[in-house]
Design an enzyme around this catalytic site. Structure first.
Site, PDB file in Angstrom:
ATOM      1  N   ASP A   1      50.003  29.649  40.377  1.00  0.00           N
ATOM      2  CA  ASP A   1      50.740  30.857  40.025  1.00  0.00           C
ATOM      3  C   ASP A   1      49.951  32.032  40.612  1.00  0.00           C
ATOM      4  O   ASP A   1      48.818  31.866  41.064  1.00  0.00           O
ATOM      5  CB  ASP A   1      50.847  30.940  38.492  1.00  0.00           C
TER       6      ASP A   1
ATOM      7  N   ASP B   1      50.279  36.048  39.366  1.00  0.00           N
ATOM      8  CA  ASP B   1      49.879  37.060  38.371  1.00  0.00           C
ATOM      9  C   ASP B   1      49.067  36.434  37.247  1.00  0.00           C
ATOM     10  O   ASP B   1      49.487  35.438  36.647  1.00  0.00           O
ATOM     11  CB  ASP B   1      51.124  37.722  37.755  1.00  0.00           C
TER      12      ASP B   1
END
Length: 239
Positions: free
Chosen positions: A8, A10
């Site tokens: 991922d 963020d």
């Protein structure tokens, strides 16, 4: 490559939410201050970027913001480890942020070449010179935001790679958010989920394990620093 490593962006690769970084220090109008309850967050960010464009914020300004977002603890070391062993690991990135910001940050961190594919919401510059955002795709998953289901993306990617004769011994998933829990659900007992300690993905895995032991199949290795992920992978290579 023997292993697929899914990241991922963020609060995983970078240590904050890049959408928050973009608006920090700017007095948004009341209508844009709260992201919509039950509405589309992606559409909310489209409106935010449009408003910022009207205030004179240019793509180069956005790029500078993204480039300066700090990496999460230990992430630079994890990237160094992965570049040393790049022939063993295939890296892909699944993020509900946007392609413009992710590309800018990875290039600034010298890590763009590590990633085979980036799956994120498309961002481009329109005729006015504004940065604009779109949804990634549509899907039927009831758990995920309307613009992106990472489980669908990961499933399709694994199928595509299987057709291309890429056989992964294991899949590793490094994430933090609720939308990382959904794709981690397709991992098998051979795979490993690396949820950031104390973040929503970690809590959801714990709840799933309590409710129904064995329902979440992958091994779970929570991390506070990404050096813990690097250490785990190093041990694996030793074996």
């Amino acid at each position: 490559p023997r292993f697929l490593l899914v990241f991922d962006f963020d609060e995983t690769i970078v240590d904050e939410n890049s959408d928050d970084s973009v608006v920090r220090g700017r007095a948004l109008p009341e209508s844009l201050r709260q992201s919509p309850r039950g509405g589309s967050y992606n559409e909310h960010m489209q409106r935010v970027l449009g408003w910022l464009g009207e205030q004179g914020v240019r793509p180069a300004d956005f790029r500078t913001v993204y480039e300066n977002i700090p990496l999460s603890p230990g992430m630079a070391e994890l990237f160094q480890f992965l570049s040393k062993h790049h022939e063993l690991f295939e890296l892909v990135l699944l993020s509900d942020a946007n392609t413009f910001g992710i590309e800018a940050k990875l290039r600034a961190a010298g890590a763009r070449s590590l990633f085979r594919k980036i799956f994120s919401n498309p961002a481009s510059i329109d005729r006015r010179g504004f940065l604009t955002l779109g949804p990634y795709h549509s899907h039927q998953c009831p758990q995920c935001p309307a613009n992106m289901c990472k489980r669908k993306i990961l499933s399709e990617y694994l199928q595509e790679r299987a057709r291309e004769d890429a056989e992964f011994q294991r899949v590793f998933y490094v994430g933090d958010g609720a939308n990382d829990f959904c794709p981690a659900g397709i991992l098998t007992a051979a795979d490993v989920a690396f949820p950031r300690k104390g973040y929503p993905m970690h809590r959801l895995i714990q709840e799933a394990q309590e409710k129904q032991p064995g329902a979440f199949q992958a091994a779970v290795v929570p991390w506070e620093s990404a050096t813990e992920v690097a250490r785990y992978l190093q041990e694996l290579l030793r074996k």
